[in-house]
Design a protein around this motif. Sequence first.
Motif, PDB file in Angstrom:
ATOM      1  N   UNK A 190      48.013  40.788  52.693  1.00  0.00           N
ATOM      2  CA  UNK A 190      48.540  39.933  51.623  1.00  0.00           C
ATOM      3  C   UNK A 190      49.430  40.792  50.724  1.00  0.00           C
ATOM      4  N   UNK A 191      50.743  40.749  50.952  1.00  0.00           N
ATOM      5  CA  UNK A 191      51.642  41.689  50.287  1.00  0.00           C
ATOM      6  C   UNK A 191      51.675  41.584  48.759  1.00  0.00           C
ATOM      7  N   UNK A 192      51.316  40.444  48.193  1.00  0.00           N
ATOM      8  CA  UNK A 192      51.368  40.320  46.739  1.00  0.00           C
ATOM      9  C   UNK A 192      50.100  40.830  46.048  1.00  0.00           C
ATOM     10  N   UNK A 193      49.127  41.298  46.830  1.00  0.00           N
ATOM     11  CA  UNK A 193      47.909  41.895  46.280  1.00  0.00           C
ATOM     12  C   UNK A 193      48.060  43.409  46.388  1.00  0.00           C
ATOM     13  N   UNK A 194      47.928  44.129  45.278  1.00  0.00           N
ATOM     14  CA  UNK A 194      48.066  45.589  45.362  1.00  0.00           C
ATOM     15  C   UNK A 194      46.934  46.197  46.184  1.00  0.00           C
ATOM     16  N   UNK A 195      47.304  47.103  47.057  1.00  0.00           N
ATOM     17  CA  UNK A 195      46.326  47.750  47.930  1.00  0.00           C
ATOM     18  C   UNK A 195      45.763  48.971  47.229  1.00  0.00           C
ATOM     19  N   UNK A 196      44.502  48.924  46.907  1.00  0.00           N
ATOM     20  CA  UNK A 196      43.833  50.061  46.274  1.00  0.00           C
ATOM     21  C   UNK A 196      42.366  50.018  46.672  1.00  0.00           C
ATOM     22  N   UNK A 197      41.705  51.127  46.465  1.00  0.00           N
ATOM     23  CA  UNK A 197      40.270  51.184  46.766  1.00  0.00           C
ATOM     24  C   UNK A 197      39.514  50.154  45.923  1.00  0.00           C
ATOM     25  N   UNK A 198      39.884  50.036  44.659  1.00  0.00           N
ATOM     26  CA  UNK A 198      39.213  49.067  43.779  1.00  0.00           C
ATOM     27  C   UNK A 198      39.384  47.644  44.309  1.00  0.00           C
ATOM     28  N   UNK A 199      40.573  47.334  44.824  1.00  0.00           N
ATOM     29  CA  UNK A 199      40.813  45.985  45.338  1.00  0.00           C
ATOM     30  C   UNK A 199      40.010  45.751  46.624  1.00  0.00           C
ATOM     31  N   UNK A 200      39.888  46.758  47.464  1.00  0.00           N
ATOM     32  CA  UNK A 200      39.075  46.630  48.679  1.00  0.00           C
ATOM     33  C   UNK A 200      37.612  46.414  48.296  1.00  0.00           C
ATOM     34  N   UNK A 201      37.132  47.177  47.321  1.00  0.00           N
ATOM     35  CA  UNK A 201      35.750  47.003  46.841  1.00  0.00           C
ATOM     36  C   UNK A 201      35.540  45.598  46.289  1.00  0.00           C
ATOM     37  N   UNK A 202      36.489  45.126  45.508  1.00  0.00           N
ATOM     38  CA  UNK A 202      36.399  43.779  44.928  1.00  0.00           C
ATOM     39  C   UNK A 202      36.364  42.729  46.038  1.00  0.00           C
ATOM     40  N   UNK A 203      37.224  42.887  47.030  1.00  0.00           N
ATOM     41  CA  UNK A 203      37.252  41.940  48.141  1.00  0.00           C
ATOM     42  C   UNK A 203      35.925  41.962  48.900  1.00  0.00           C
ATOM     43  N   UNK A 204      35.343  43.142  49.077  1.00  0.00           N
ATOM     44  CA  UNK A 204      34.027  43.240  49.736  1.00  0.00           C
ATOM     45  C   UNK A 204      32.975  42.474  48.939  1.00  0.00           C
ATOM     46  N   UNK A 205      33.013  42.600  47.615  1.00  0.00           N
ATOM     47  CA  UNK A 205      32.054  41.856  46.774  1.00  0.00           C
ATOM     48  C   UNK A 205      32.261  40.351  46.897  1.00  0.00           C
ATOM     49  N   UNK A 206      33.518  39.905  46.907  1.00  0.00           N
ATOM     50  CA  UNK A 206      33.797  38.470  47.050  1.00  0.00           C
ATOM     51  C   UNK A 206      33.299  37.957  48.394  1.00  0.00           C
ATOM     52  N   UNK A 207      33.511  38.737  49.436  1.00  0.00           N
ATOM     53  CA  UNK A 207      33.037  38.335  50.767  1.00  0.00           C
ATOM     54  C   UNK A 207      31.519  38.249  50.776  1.00  0.00           C
ATOM     55  N   UNK A 208      30.857  39.210  50.152  1.00  0.00           N
ATOM     56  CA  UNK A 208      29.395  39.171  50.069  1.00  0.00           C
ATOM     57  C   UNK A 208      28.932  37.933  49.297  1.00  0.00           C
ATOM     58  N   UNK A 209      29.649  37.578  48.230  1.00  0.00           N
ATOM     59  CA  UNK A 209      29.308  36.359  47.481  1.00  0.00           C
ATOM     60  C   UNK A 209      29.489  35.124  48.354  1.00  0.00           C
ATOM     61  N   UNK A 210      30.572  35.096  49.130  1.00  0.00           N
ATOM     62  CA  UNK A 210      30.853  33.937  49.991  1.00  0.00           C
ATOM     63  C   UNK A 210      29.784  33.785  51.064  1.00  0.00           C
ATOM     64  N   UNK A 211      29.362  34.913  51.653  1.00  0.00           N
ATOM     65  CA  UNK A 211      28.476  34.869  52.811  1.00  0.00           C
ATOM     66  C   UNK A 211      27.007  35.116  52.469  1.00  0.00           C
TER      67      UNK A 211
END
Length: 181
Positions: free
Chosen positions: A125-146
Amino acid sequence: KQWYQRRVAITAGGFLEYTEFSQFMKDLFLKKNPTDISAEQVEKYTAEVIHIMDTYDENRDGRFEMNELAKALKIEDNYLNKIINKKSIKDKHIQSILKHYDSNEDRILNGFELKAFVGDLVRSTPDIPYSYAMVERACRYIEEMLGDNNLDTDAIKLILALDSRQMLHRRLSEHTQKASA
């Protein structure tokens, strides 16, 4: 890439300090097979690499962040882009994802494997900045979803479904907008 992700997981801030890299080089070359290369050669090579790292250190903080590493190494094409751009994601695609990311071959993505997978998802997703913090945040969102942070084949299918990807993108975008406001 996998070495860096493992090291980043150890450094909670999502970066690699030059001193850590220097120690890694010594560990890699001098402890692995000390007769192949001298300590002086390792130090010279390490200094050259740190000079390159410094060139890509955009914020001049003496740390090498994931996005800086990606620019320096021109990391290979995002593996997930080959799959998520297809009209439908089939079982063979899920098997291909497992083969690519599941390093211990237990048919579940977790830990470093999960972060590599989610990192590629964020990079897709090119409009989302790629950083470790963003990857961590995405992992948390996925855990919330699943309700879990272990992705099996069904969870991978769910994450890659267009509506799930759009929801994840929306949440990451909202966070990015709040952070920049």
